[in-house]
Design an enzyme around this catalytic site. Structure first.
Site, PDB file in Angstrom:
ATOM      1  N   CYS A  74      66.596  78.545  53.345  1.00 52.43           N
ATOM      2  CA  CYS A  74      68.323  79.513  52.822  1.00 52.43           C
ATOM      3  C   CYS A  74      68.217  80.553  54.071  1.00 52.43           C
ATOM      4  O   CYS A  74      66.516  81.084  54.539  1.00 52.43           O
ATOM      5  CB  CYS A  74      68.013  80.223  51.675  1.00 52.43           C
ATOM      6  N   CYS A 189      74.234  78.070  57.378  1.00 54.34           N
ATOM      7  CA  CYS A 189      73.732  78.253  56.277  1.00 54.34           C
ATOM      8  C   CYS A 189      73.308  76.756  55.770  1.00 54.34           C
ATOM      9  O   CYS A 189      73.971  75.662  56.705  1.00 54.34           O
ATOM     10  CB  CYS A 189      74.909  78.479  55.496  1.00 54.34           C
TER      11      CYS A 189
HETATM   12  N1  DGL Z   1      72.106  77.799  51.444  1.00 54.17           N
HETATM   13  C1  DGL Z   1      71.849  79.353  51.925  1.00 54.17           C
HETATM   14  C2  DGL Z   1      71.650  79.630  53.671  1.00 54.17           C
HETATM   15  O1  DGL Z   1      71.930  78.918  53.918  1.00 54.17           O
HETATM   16  C3  DGL Z   1      73.455  80.022  51.180  1.00 54.17           C
HETATM   17  C4  DGL Z   1      73.696  79.891  50.346  1.00 54.17           C
HETATM   18  C5  DGL Z   1      74.954  80.836  49.317  1.00 54.17           C
HETATM   19  O2  DGL Z   1      74.002  81.288  48.654  1.00 54.17           O
HETATM   20  O3  DGL Z   1      75.662  81.962  49.633  1.00 54.17           O
HETATM   21  O4  DGL Z   1      72.302  80.750  53.722  1.00 54.17           O
END
Ligand code: DGL
Length: 267
Positions: A74, A189
């Site tokens: 993330c 993301c």
């Molecule tokens: N998957 C996450 C990232 O790589 C974030 C998504 C979220 O919770 O807004 O930033």
């Protein structure tokens, strides 16, 4: 025996884009996938609150699962809390996920690169520092999307994607300047690669969509090191998915099953 697992963490389903690459490189490892669905979306949290939340959550996860390594799949959490996590849990090697600005700067021909991320990731000093360090000669546009992570969640659960919304969210990535055009969009993301086909379809012109999942998986492999000899894993200990809400719905369970993950009850 199947050894200590690799913990793969995200706010939702985005980390599955990294899990699928990690599985290819480490088919003999056991994985615990954690979706902090109770905290989703991370992109909208204030920084101090999210930092404290992630560090305290990892305290519980490490105690419960004793992982060999932890992959923070993330960007929104990594760009904020990776150094705090390493300091708080020095016995656990961490792999982070940060915007692939360096490879984008090396690859671009036009010199126009966009970074598509959550509003949290585009605000981070960490992200600005990466641009200053590696992309000083490029024109980098930071695009914070309020909606794409949630659109990816919906798409993965029930197969529906609002193409017009995807088109609108990615539109600011496309820049024309002095006869040059953006040629690389960094998917900063982990949710976004799930929408890559829709992004290609709705983009005003073709670009490279940079997905760092394989590079993160390679980094995890290098930290996990070679597996000790002997049977790597047995059928008794499946890869599991943990939802911090403790209440994944039918669609979330079905999705995890599709990725070969057994949903842990009451997690
Ligand atoms: N998957 C996450 C990232 O790589 C974030 C998504 C979220 O919770 O807004 O930033």
């Amino acid at each position: 025996m199947s050894g200590r697992p690799i913990l793969m963490f995200d706010s939702g389903v985005g980390g599955l884009t990294v899990l699928r690459e990690a599985r290819v490189l480490m088919p003999d490892r056991r994985f615990v996938y954690v979706a902090d669905d109770a905290g989703f979306p991370y992109g909208r949290w204030e920084e101090p609150a999210l930092r404290a939340h992630v560090v305290s959550l990892f305290g519980r996860l490490i105690a419960a699962h004793d992982p060999e390594i932890a992959v923070v799949a993330c960007n929104t959490a990594s760009t904020l809390a990776l150094s705090e996590l390493r300091a708080a849990f020095p016995m656990t090697p961490f792999v982070g996920t940060v915007p692939a600005i360096k490879p984008a700067a090396e690859r671009t021909r036009s010199g126009l690169v966009s970074v598509l991320a959550t509003p949290g990731t585009v605000k981070r000093q960490y992200t600005r520092d990466l641009i200053e360090k590696w992309a000083g000669r490029c024109h980098v546009r930071l695009v914070g999307s309020d909606r794409l992570a949630a659109l990816a969640e919906t798409y993965m659960r029930d197969g529906f994607v609002d193409e017009e919304a995807v088109r609108a969210e990615i539109a600011p990535c496309f820049v024309e300047m002095d006869g040059r055009r953006t040629d690389i969009v960094v998917l900063a993301c982990t949710h976004y690669p799930f929408l890559a086909n829709r992004m290609r379809k709705t983009a005003p012109w073709p670009v490279d969509w940079l997905d760092p999942a394989e590079a993160i998986a390679r980094q995890a492999l290098s930290l996990a090191g070679p597996r000790a000899s002997g049977p790597a894993r047995n059928g008794d200990e499946p890869d599991i998915a943990v939802f911090t809400s403790g209440r994944p719905d039918f669609l979330a369970r079905r999705l995890m099953q599709g990725f070969g993950l057994t949903v842990a009850d009451g997690a």
